[in-house]
Write an enzyme that holds these catalytic residues in place. Structure first.
Site, short mmCIF file in Angstrom:
data_model
loop_
_atom_site.label_atom_id
_atom_site.label_comp_id
_atom_site.label_asym_id
_atom_site.label_seq_id
_atom_site.Cartn_x
_atom_site.Cartn_y
_atom_site.Cartn_z
N LYS A 122 1.64 -3.05 8.99
CA LYS A 122 2.82 -2.19 8.97
C LYS A 122 3.99 -2.96 9.55
CE LYS A 122 4.53 2.30 10.61
NZ LYS A 122 4.17 3.54 11.33
N LEU B 181 0.82 -1.21 0.00
CA LEU B 181 0.00 0.00 0.00
C LEU B 181 0.85 1.26 0.00
CD1 LEU B 181 -2.77 -0.94 2.62
CD2 LEU B 181 -3.04 -0.78 0.14
N GLY B 182 1.97 1.21 0.72
CA GLY B 182 2.82 2.39 0.80
C GLY B 182 4.14 2.03 1.47
N ASP C 175 4.36 14.50 17.05
CA ASP C 175 4.73 14.55 15.63
C ASP C 175 3.48 14.72 14.77
OD1 ASP C 175 6.54 14.61 13.53
OD2 ASP C 175 6.52 12.44 13.24
N VAL D 202 3.84 -0.57 4.42
CA VAL D 202 2.47 -0.95 4.78
C VAL D 202 1.92 -1.80 3.65
CG1 VAL D 202 0.15 -0.15 5.34
CG2 VAL D 202 2.14 1.15 6.13
N PRO E 197 0.46 17.03 8.60
CA PRO E 197 -0.53 16.61 7.60
C PRO E 197 -0.33 15.19 7.08
CG PRO E 197 0.14 18.87 7.20
CD PRO E 197 1.05 18.36 8.29
#
Length: 336
Positions: A51, A28-29, A146, A36, A149
């Protein structure tokens, strides 16, 4: 650090069964520390997100500790605005992984890059949802440290049981990545003193610049103020050519008043944003519920499904937070 091809070669391939119950679907990323992947829970026939740390960073001292810290912190939080942790396990080689709810959508960072300054009501709505999440965290003694966005995920409320007839104007926001969070009573604080766990400079508070350890919930209020400022103005309040210059500016320079960059921001909202960005934590809002109450009049209507948890958090909290109470603004939208 970036993810290298050898790293990706060691990511479980589609069809691999992990911990006897998760079948890998695909990636996914990916980021500097981990990847992930999407997987299907074989018994529940439900897709989840896994993850896991990459082999190259597993040996970097504090990374496993940070990973376990994130899982431990997020698993304690019960909020519709925090990504749910469903399980924690390990691969055969000992690498830990956490199982999270599978969300469809994108990070707030991508939304901001694609659209630039957001309408006032929408921007306030996202911060209100983040406030609802952090109110729960702060009550449990968890400071995120932390917020940014890229750690806010936007997804459709409909995925979580809301009927399509009540489709919200504002997407559901979920906070994630508690990897450098500070837990009350946690004695293993040395992990947060390393550069890798220092936080993201653009969104760090002045007190976090001075000491990464000695911060409290008000550092998250600063970060929320920076994010709201950036969503409204299209630029962060502090922007310098180097990390060193940026940290000096955060610690010493006053931010440009937001109405100079975005004149249509109502004065009481602008005052709330600037109060969140006070250098002295004692002058900021005392907690995120006070921040939320101050900006609530400028957010989405109460019947927006994405605002349900916000309304519950603000029950009994006055909106008169050290400034002149504002009348409910017009529902007319201003598109930047």
């Amino acid at each position: 650090m970036s993810v290298t091809e050898p790293d990706l070669a060691e990511v479980p391939a589609p069809g691999t069964i992990l911990a006897g119950k998760y079948e890998v679907v695909g990636v996914l990323g990916k980021g500097g520390m981990g990847v992930v992947i999407e997987a299907r829970h074989l018994r529940l026939n439900q897709n989840v997100a896994l993850k896991l740390l990459l082999p190259s960073v597993r040996a970097m001292g504090d990374t496993v500790v940070r990973f376990e810290r994130e899982a431990r912190a997020a698993a304690r939080l019960q909020s519709p605005h925090v990504v749910r942790i469903l399980d924690v396990d390990a691969l055969d080689d000992g690498r830990p992984f956490m199982v999270m709810e599978r969300l469809r959508g994108h990070e707030l960072e991508a939304e901001m890059k694609a659209r630039g300054p957001l309408p006032v009501e929408e921007a306030v709505g996202y911060i209100l949802q983040a406030c609802a999440a952090m109110a729960v965290a702060h009550r449990m003694g968890i400071v995120h440290r932390d917020l940014k966005p890229s750690n806010f995920f936007l997804t459709d409320v409909d995925e979580h049981g809301t009927s399509s007839s009540a489709k919200p104007k504002t997407k559901m926001l979920k906070v994630f990545d508690f990897g450098i969070s500070k837990l009350a009573g946690d004695v293993a604080t040395s992990v947060t003193a390393t550069t890798s766990a220092f936080g993201t400079p653009l969104y760090m508070s002045p007190e976090q610049v001075r000491s990464v350890k000695h911060v409290d919930a008000r550092t998250d209020i600063w970060s929320l103020g920076v994010i709201l400022y950036e969503m409204l103005a299209g630029t962060p309040p502090f922007k310098e050519p180097s990390a060193t210059a940026l940290l000096v500016a955060i610690a010493t320079d006053p931010p440009v008043p937001i109405q100079k960059l975005r004149p249509d921001v109502p004065a009481p909202l602008a005052s709330a944003v600037m109060r969140a960005l006070e250098k002295d934590p004692d002058v900021r809002f005392a907690d995120v519920r006070e921040l939320a109450a101050a900006i609530r009049p400028f957010g989405p209507p109460a019947d927006d499904p994405a605002m349900a948890a916000v309304s519950a958090e603000l029950a009994g909290v006055s909106g008169d937070i050290g400034s002149t109470p504002a009348a409910r603004p017009s529902r007319r939208r201003t598109v930047a």
